[in-house]
Every structure is written in structure tokens, then in C-alpha cells.
Scaffold this active site. Structure first.
Site, PDB file in Angstrom:
ATOM      1  N   ARG A  25       0.811  -1.223   0.000  1.00  0.00           N
ATOM      2  CA  ARG A  25       0.000   0.000   0.000  1.00  0.00           C
ATOM      3  C   ARG A  25       0.845   1.273   0.000  1.00  0.00           C
ATOM      4  O   ARG A  25       0.385   2.330  -0.431  1.00  0.00           O
ATOM      5  CB  ARG A  25      -0.927   0.017   1.226  1.00  0.00           C
ATOM      6  N   GLU A  62       5.381   4.411  23.836  1.00  0.00           N
ATOM      7  CA  GLU A  62       4.246   3.915  23.060  1.00  0.00           C
ATOM      8  C   GLU A  62       3.409   2.941  23.877  1.00  0.00           C
ATOM      9  O   GLU A  62       2.175   2.988  23.843  1.00  0.00           O
ATOM     10  CB  GLU A  62       4.729   3.236  21.774  1.00  0.00           C
ATOM     11  N   TRP A  84       4.130   7.322  15.457  1.00  0.00           N
ATOM     12  CA  TRP A  84       2.851   7.451  14.746  1.00  0.00           C
ATOM     13  C   TRP A  84       2.690   8.788  14.018  1.00  0.00           C
ATOM     14  O   TRP A  84       1.657   9.027  13.394  1.00  0.00           O
ATOM     15  CB  TRP A  84       1.697   7.283  15.738  1.00  0.00           C
ATOM     16  N   TYR A 128      -5.125   0.903  18.945  1.00  0.00           N
ATOM     17  CA  TYR A 128      -4.820  -0.040  20.022  1.00  0.00           C
ATOM     18  C   TYR A 128      -5.355   0.337  21.402  1.00  0.00           C
ATOM     19  O   TYR A 128      -6.054  -0.450  22.049  1.00  0.00           O
ATOM     20  CB  TYR A 128      -3.302  -0.236  20.124  1.00  0.00           C
ATOM     21  N   CYS A 205      -1.516  -3.828  13.263  1.00  0.00           N
ATOM     22  CA  CYS A 205      -0.587  -4.818  12.701  1.00  0.00           C
ATOM     23  C   CYS A 205      -0.475  -5.999  13.670  1.00  0.00           C
ATOM     24  O   CYS A 205      -0.664  -7.134  13.282  1.00  0.00           O
ATOM     25  CB  CYS A 205       0.778  -4.195  12.459  1.00  0.00           C
ATOM     26  N   ARG A 262      -0.312  -9.569  11.918  1.00  0.00           N
ATOM     27  CA  ARG A 262      -0.659  -9.855  10.526  1.00  0.00           C
ATOM     28  C   ARG A 262       0.393  -9.332   9.558  1.00  0.00           C
ATOM     29  O   ARG A 262       0.663  -9.916   8.508  1.00  0.00           O
ATOM     30  CB  ARG A 262      -2.021  -9.234  10.179  1.00  0.00           C
ATOM     31  N   SER A 263       0.970  -8.169   9.892  1.00  0.00           N
ATOM     32  CA  SER A 263       1.907  -7.482   8.998  1.00  0.00           C
ATOM     33  C   SER A 263       3.141  -7.092   9.799  1.00  0.00           C
ATOM     34  O   SER A 263       3.025  -6.439  10.834  1.00  0.00           O
ATOM     35  CB  SER A 263       1.232  -6.242   8.400  1.00  0.00           C
ATOM     36  N   VAL A 264       4.315  -7.494   9.299  1.00  0.00           N
ATOM     37  CA  VAL A 264       5.539  -7.347  10.091  1.00  0.00           C
ATOM     38  C   VAL A 264       6.603  -6.601   9.297  1.00  0.00           C
ATOM     39  O   VAL A 264       7.211  -7.152   8.370  1.00  0.00           O
ATOM     40  CB  VAL A 264       6.093  -8.722  10.521  1.00  0.00           C
ATOM     41  N   ASP A 265       6.814  -5.329   9.632  1.00  0.00           N
ATOM     42  CA  ASP A 265       7.938  -4.553   9.109  1.00  0.00           C
ATOM     43  C   ASP A 265       9.173  -5.055   9.863  1.00  0.00           C
ATOM     44  O   ASP A 265       9.476  -4.601  10.955  1.00  0.00           O
ATOM     45  CB  ASP A 265       7.682  -3.061   9.353  1.00  0.00           C
TER      46      ASP A 265
END
Length: 411
Positions: A25, A62, A84, A128, A205, A262-265
Site C-alpha cells: 500500500r 508507546e 505514529w 490499540y 498490525c 498480521r503485517s511485520v515490518d
């Protein structure tokens, strides 16, 4: 023992060797694998990577922000945390009503100083913290009350006015269940609220975590206390040992945490996620008087952004040549320690613990608590005190690391 850095750098190698190139994206592009796992024993040390310098202040800030139930970046920015900021700024710039957008620096200053601006553009939606502390739902009884009411007849405004919602504090419920039913298989917190995903600047994520506890053996409890007297044969009397452990409030259970993502940088995000959930496990364990045991991460789309490949390769490192190790040895010692021969040098390299690789891992640090244990006992009874957690309440002890490796953030 530090196995965490090796597990992490092995994951980087896995992606580089086995990954599939994919679009994303952000338009940056990734190399991606699917379905991996990170496991770490908390007794080996606090899970803060040492093969690059980590920004622990940002990690703590955070997590405190999550636990406060906050969703505005105002708190983060006032504590020098920009994790963020890019997401909020992108949302601001993409809004069709934004005319002549501010620069990023101007945007940050407005969030810090202009309450009205911060209220409108600093809030990220129900991310979150909102889901952890203030999950919104409609009870069955309330649904039955409104069954059969036709929205078309009532009109949208009236329909909205009769939807009476309640909220649920998942963290408070988790603490309650840990204290009253620690063997429950429902010790879970979820951030993936399907009905509110469209209202979030970025869907979660890491979308949920589960807690597991087990009873400690008497031997484990004794090892924690560490001062039980033994007889001449090295044995202790069990009833006496149990009494001493109970007198000193030695925990009776170990606690583990497993999160799902689900999504891992993998280069920028995952090291933060590992340390953040390690910190969360430590906090929960302190509140319910349990011993942190195992930290597990279940990872979905595990990727490296295309502009992180060079940095990942640097962090993985390489074998040092003999000449490079010799130079490290010579730089470390004063004249008179000159190399005599190869055999002599090899023995000195071993005894002096000269690294064999670039970015060879250091021992993991320990996490300390600056607040007295009384604070956390009070916190277990009054979770509103979560709003009073502060960065200064935590300290990372004996943290050694290699230098920072900078990489661009894709929003």
C-alpha cells in the site's frame, strides 16, 4: 545467553533468501515470507536487540500510551516519540478539506501547542489503546430492545440516538481473570475490532495477544528466593522451604505472552514489537505477582521493505578476517602486547573474547523498576493508576549494543 539476536538475524536471512517480491500500500515494495515465529525465554534477559541500538524510550512511551487508552499523538510528541507521526500527518495531508498543508515540522508544533488542532488532526481513531481499554459493543439485551425497529421509518438520526453502547476494559478484565482464574484459556486481548477498522488511521498490525500461566515448582520458587538453608547433604526440608517462600511472597506461577501479528515490518517494526510485548509481559507479571516466562510472536506477512535490504544485510553482519580480529586485539591493548605468532594470537583472540563477526551480539540487558513494589500492588487493585505510569518508572540495566542503523519509514 542471547539467542534472540541470532533468531532475529536468521529471520532477516530467511526473508532475503526465500522471500517473494510484492507490492504494498505504501508503494515502496517488499520482499516477503509468510508464517514465522519468534520465541524468547525471559530468564535469558530483556528482549532488546543488541546488534543495533534500540530506542527504548520510544518503546516504553508507546506502550504507556496504549495502556492509558490514548489515541492522540499529542502525548507521544510531548514525550519525543514520533512512531505514529507519519500516519497522522499523511491522514492530515490526504484530507480533501486540507488547503495548503503545513510542513511536517509545523504540523508537529501545532499538535503540541494547539488543542483544537490536536483534537482534530492528532487523533488516530479507535486504534490499540481504545480497543485495549475501551472496546465498544452493543449488548444482546440492547439489541433485542431495538429488534424490529425499521431504520427507514425512524430515520437515521433517531436510529443512532437509540443505539446505546457499552464499553469493555480488556486490560482490567485480563488482570481480574489472572488473579481469579489463572488457568483460563480465555486470557486474551484483541485489537481487531472489525466494526471500527474503517475509523482507524491504520488497522492494527499486531492485532491481539494471549496469556498463559503455569504453577512454579517448589524448586523454582526456592531458586527465586535464593537463601533457603540446606542440610549437610545439600537438601532442604520442603515444608520449611514452602513456608519461607510464602513469607517472602515469592510468586507461585510463571506467566507467558503470545502475540499475533498480521503485517511485520521486520527491520524497523519487529524489534520494537518484541521489546514492547516483553515490557508488557513484565508489567502484567509485576501486577499479578508472577514470574515472566516465555515471549512468543506469531508472524503473518513477514517482510523487508525494498529500501531496507542494505540495512538488513549490515545487521546480519559477516565473519571478520584474521587481520581484522588482529587489529581489534592490537587496538584494545597497550604496547607490550604485540602479536608473537599465529598460534599465540589465536589463543589470545579466544581468551580476550575478540568478536568473530561484525555486529556480534552482546549479552541481553535486564529490566528494572524504579517504582517501589508497593506501586504495582496498588496498581493491581486500581488500574486507573495505569495513567500514572511514567518512562522513569523503568530502567534498562547493562544494555550494550552496536551502533544505530538508520532506515526510512514507509507510511
Amino acid at each position: 545467553m542471547n539467542n534472540l539476536d541470532k533468531t532475529y538475524t536468521d529471520l532477516l536471512k530467511d526473508i532475503l533468501e526465500n522471500g517473494t517480491r510484492k507490492g504494498d500500500r505504501t508503494g515502496t515494495g517488499t520482499i516477503s515470507v509468510f508464517g514465522r515465529q519468534i520465541r524468547h525465554k525471559m530468564s535469558d534477559g530483556f528482549p532488546l536487540l543488541t546488534t543495533k541500538k534500540m530506542y527504548m524510550k520510544g518503546i516504553i512511551t508507546e506502550l504507556i500510551w496504549f495502556l492509558r487508552g490514548d489515541t492522540s499523538i499529542e502525548y507521544l510528541l510531548k514525550n519525543d516519540c514520533n512512531i505514529w507521526t507519519g500516519d497522522a500527518y499523511k491522514n492530515y495531508c490526504n484530507d480533501k478539506n486540507t488547503v495548503g498543508p503545513l510542513t511536517m515540522a509545523q504540523f508537529i508544533e501545532e499538535i503540541k501547542t494547539n488543542d483544537e488542532f490536536a483534537k482534530k488532526w492528532g487523533d488516530l481513531g479507535p486504534v490499540y489503546g481504545k480497543q485495549w481499554r475501551d472496546w465498544t459493543y452493543l449488548t444482546r439485551e440492547q439489541k433485542e430492545d431495538i429488534d424490529g425497529i425499521d431504520e427507514l421509518i425512524c430515520g437515521a438520526d433517531m436510529w443512532d440516538s437509540i443505539r446505546y453502547y457499552r464499553t469493555f476494559d480488556q486490560i482490567a478484565n485480563l488482570i481480574h481473570d489472572l488473579k481469579t482464574n489463572p488457568d483460563s484459556r480465555r486470557l486474551m486481548v484483541n485489537a481487531w475490532n472489525v466494526g471500527e477498522l474503517d475509523s482507524m488511521v491504520l488497522p492494527p498490525c499486531h492485532y491481539g495477544f494471549q496469556i498463559y500461566t503455569r504453577e512454579l515448582s517448589l524448586e523454582e520458587r526456592v531458586s527465586i528466593l535464593g537463601d533457603i538453608q540446606t542440610n549437610d547433604n545439600g537438601y532442604y526440608e520442603h515444608s520449611y522451604a514452602k513456608l519461607k517462600c510464602d513469607e517472602h511472597n515469592v510468586p507461585t506461577r510463571a506467566i507467558s505472552l503470545m502475540w499475533n501479528q498480521r503485517s511485520v515490518d521486520t527491520f524497523l517494526g519487529l524489534p520494537f514489537n518484541i521489546a514492547s510485548y516483553g515490557l508488557l509481559l513484565e508489567i502484567i507479571a509485576k501486577v499479578v505477582n508472577m514470574v515472566p516466562d516465555e515471549l512468543i510472536g506469531n508472524l503473518g506477512d513477514v517482510h523487508l521493505y525494498s529500501n531496507h535490504v542494505e540495512q538488513a544485510t549490515e545487521q546480519i553482519g559477516r565473519e571478520l578476517t584474521k587481520e581484522e580480529r588482529k587489529k581489534l586485539y592490537e587496538n584494545e591493548f597497550t604496547p607490550g602486547m604485540e602479536v608473537k605468532d599465529d598460534e599465540w594470537l589465536e589463543s589470545k583472540l579466544v581468551t580476550r573474547n575478540i568478536p568473530k563477526r561484525t555486529r556480534e551480539p552482546y549479552p541481553l540487558p535486564k529490566l528494572g523498576f524504579n517504582k517501589s513494589s508497593g506501586f504495582f500492588r496498588e496498581l493491581s487493585d486500581d488500574l486507573s493508576l495505569l495513567n500514572h505510569l511514567d518512562i522513569s518508572d523503568f530502567m534498562v540495566e547493562n544494555y550494550q549494543s552496536h551502533s544505530t542503523i538508520k532506515a526510512p519509514l514507509s507510511n
